[in-house]
Design a protein around this motif. Structure first.
Motif, mmCIF file in Angstrom:
data_model
loop_
_atom_site.group_PDB
_atom_site.id
_atom_site.type_symbol
_atom_site.label_atom_id
_atom_site.label_comp_id
_atom_site.label_asym_id
_atom_site.label_seq_id
_atom_site.Cartn_x
_atom_site.Cartn_y
_atom_site.Cartn_z
ATOM 1 N N UNK A 60 -23.045 -14.305 27.225
ATOM 2 C CA UNK A 60 -22.662 -13.876 28.578
ATOM 3 C C UNK A 60 -21.194 -13.468 28.583
ATOM 4 N N UNK A 61 -20.358 -14.266 27.933
ATOM 5 C CA UNK A 61 -18.934 -13.937 27.859
ATOM 6 C C UNK A 61 -18.716 -12.670 27.029
ATOM 7 N N UNK A 62 -19.442 -12.559 25.919
ATOM 8 C CA UNK A 62 -19.361 -11.358 25.080
ATOM 9 C C UNK A 62 -19.805 -10.123 25.864
ATOM 10 N N UNK A 63 -20.916 -10.218 26.577
ATOM 11 C CA UNK A 63 -21.405 -9.095 27.369
ATOM 12 C C UNK A 63 -20.423 -8.675 28.442
ATOM 13 N N UNK A 64 -19.846 -9.651 29.107
ATOM 14 C CA UNK A 64 -18.866 -9.357 30.152
ATOM 15 C C UNK A 64 -17.690 -8.597 29.552
ATOM 16 N N UNK A 65 -17.219 -9.055 28.390
ATOM 17 C CA UNK A 65 -16.117 -8.371 27.723
ATOM 18 C C UNK A 65 -16.540 -6.968 27.277
ATOM 19 N N UNK A 66 -17.739 -6.829 26.710
ATOM 20 C CA UNK A 66 -18.223 -5.528 26.252
ATOM 21 C C UNK A 66 -18.305 -4.532 27.399
ATOM 22 N N UNK A 67 -18.769 -5.001 28.534
ATOM 23 C CA UNK A 67 -18.967 -4.104 29.664
ATOM 24 C C UNK A 67 -17.671 -3.786 30.401
ATOM 25 N N UNK A 68 -16.706 -4.681 30.352
ATOM 26 C CA UNK A 68 -15.472 -4.480 31.137
ATOM 27 C C UNK A 68 -14.300 -4.056 30.282
ATOM 28 N N UNK A 69 -14.193 -4.526 29.069
ATOM 29 C CA UNK A 69 -13.057 -4.251 28.194
ATOM 30 C C UNK A 69 -11.768 -4.290 29.019
ATOM 31 N N UNK A 70 -11.322 -5.495 29.341
ATOM 32 C CA UNK A 70 -10.177 -5.654 30.253
ATOM 33 C C UNK A 70 -9.023 -4.701 29.942
ATOM 34 N N UNK A 71 -8.626 -3.985 30.976
ATOM 35 C CA UNK A 71 -7.500 -3.083 30.868
ATOM 36 C C UNK A 71 -7.823 -1.743 30.220
ATOM 37 N N UNK A 117 -41.527 -21.831 21.018
ATOM 38 C CA UNK A 117 -40.207 -21.876 21.630
ATOM 39 C C UNK A 117 -39.162 -21.269 20.698
ATOM 40 N N UNK A 118 -39.254 -21.574 19.414
ATOM 41 C CA UNK A 118 -38.305 -21.031 18.438
ATOM 42 C C UNK A 118 -38.458 -19.520 18.290
ATOM 43 N N UNK A 119 -39.701 -19.044 18.287
ATOM 44 C CA UNK A 119 -39.931 -17.602 18.162
ATOM 45 C C UNK A 119 -39.360 -16.863 19.366
ATOM 46 N N UNK A 120 -39.615 -17.376 20.537
ATOM 47 C CA UNK A 120 -39.061 -16.747 21.739
ATOM 48 C C UNK A 120 -37.533 -16.799 21.728
ATOM 49 N N UNK A 121 -36.991 -17.887 21.219
ATOM 50 C CA UNK A 121 -35.541 -18.023 21.121
ATOM 51 C C UNK A 121 -34.962 -16.985 20.164
ATOM 52 N N UNK A 122 -35.572 -16.844 18.989
ATOM 53 C CA UNK A 122 -35.072 -15.880 18.004
ATOM 54 C C UNK A 122 -35.035 -14.464 18.544
ATOM 55 N N UNK A 123 -36.133 -14.049 19.162
ATOM 56 C CA UNK A 123 -36.189 -12.675 19.670
ATOM 57 C C UNK A 123 -35.377 -12.497 20.959
ATOM 58 N N UNK A 124 -35.220 -13.555 21.736
ATOM 59 C CA UNK A 124 -34.373 -13.470 22.929
ATOM 60 C C UNK A 124 -32.912 -13.256 22.550
ATOM 61 N N UNK A 125 -32.485 -13.894 21.465
ATOM 62 C CA UNK A 125 -31.109 -13.687 21.018
ATOM 63 C C UNK A 125 -30.867 -12.238 20.622
ATOM 64 N N UNK A 126 -31.841 -11.643 19.936
ATOM 65 C CA UNK A 126 -31.719 -10.234 19.558
ATOM 66 C C UNK A 126 -31.668 -9.366 20.814
ATOM 67 N N UNK A 127 -32.577 -9.613 21.754
ATOM 68 C CA UNK A 127 -32.614 -8.815 22.991
ATOM 69 C C UNK A 127 -31.321 -8.969 23.789
ATOM 70 N N UNK A 128 -30.801 -10.190 23.848
ATOM 71 C CA UNK A 128 -29.576 -10.430 24.616
ATOM 72 C C UNK A 128 -28.374 -9.740 23.975
ATOM 73 N N UNK A 129 -28.300 -9.765 22.649
ATOM 74 C CA UNK A 129 -27.222 -9.072 21.965
ATOM 75 C C UNK A 129 -27.311 -7.572 22.229
ATOM 76 N N UNK A 130 -28.525 -7.019 22.121
ATOM 77 C CA UNK A 130 -28.709 -5.595 22.403
ATOM 78 C C UNK A 130 -28.344 -5.269 23.846
ATOM 79 N N UNK A 131 -28.648 -6.196 24.770
ATOM 80 C CA UNK A 131 -28.306 -5.956 26.171
ATOM 81 C C UNK A 131 -26.794 -5.940 26.360
#
Length: 188
Positions: A60-71, A117-131
């Motif tokens: 979430x913090x990474x995404x916020x930084x990616x989308x805003x790039x402060x300054x 649960x682990x499978x959903x976790x693994x692929x959710x991490x990939x999807x979240x990074x891509x998002x």
């Protein structure tokens, strides 16, 4: 717990809708959601899901930084497509994460659904990074993952969360359609 679950579900819908609209407020609202869900999932022994929420907090913090790039508004992330090799590499990472986490959860914990649960976790991490990187392919991956999550949460009697993921599936379809028409993607 169901009251807190309802709050997290409502905030989750808001956060993902804001993501579709490419509004950076999706990230701080999403941070609140993942903190609540980390606690809820731990309580129902979905340990991989609880760990996922902690990883999401960082993303979430990474995404916020990616989308805003402060300054540096001109450096903010634009919608883009991954090349086919990058898609396959990301999915391979999802498989490896799923296998490693599933084996650990099945062997060392009393997790309720260690492999699913682990499978959903693994692929959710990939999807979240891509998002976070505004990659168009995040949306179809989310669609698949969200549909499977619905079944898992129904099984665990997390009914508001199952409902949330039904709505998130529809929002993912909307995100796919909207991001495909994004001017940055059309120009590329």
């Amino acid at each position: 717990m169901s009251g807190l679950e309802l709050i997290a579900a409502v905030l989750g819908v808001i956060a993902v809708w804001l993501t579709v609209k490419q509004n950076a407020w999706c990230w701080p609202i999403g941070l609140v959601v993942v903190v609540i869900y980390a606690w809820l999932f731990y309580a129902v022994k979905l340990y991989s899901g609880a760990l996922l929420q902690l990883a999401y907090a960082v993303l979430q913090l990474y995404g916020w930084w990616q989308w805003k790039r402060p300054g540096r508004v001109e450096d903010a992330r634009q919608v883009s497509r991954l090349e086919r090799p990058a898609v396959f590499a990301g999915l391979a990472v999802g498989v490896l994460l799923s296998l490693a986490l599933g084996a650990a959860m099945a062997h060392w914990t009393d997790a309720a659904l260690p492999w699913l649960d682990a499978t959903l976790t693994g692929f959710s991490l990939v999807a979240q990074l891509w998002m976070a990187q505004k990659r168009l392919q995040c949306w179809p991956l989310w669609m698949v993952v969200d549909v499977v999550y619905i079944g898992q949460y129904l099984h665990q009697q997390l009914y508001f969360t199952a409902g949330l993921f039904a709505v998130l599936t529809l929002i993912a379809v909307r995100g796919w359609l909207e991001w495909r028409r994004d001017p940055a993607l059309v120009k590329a």
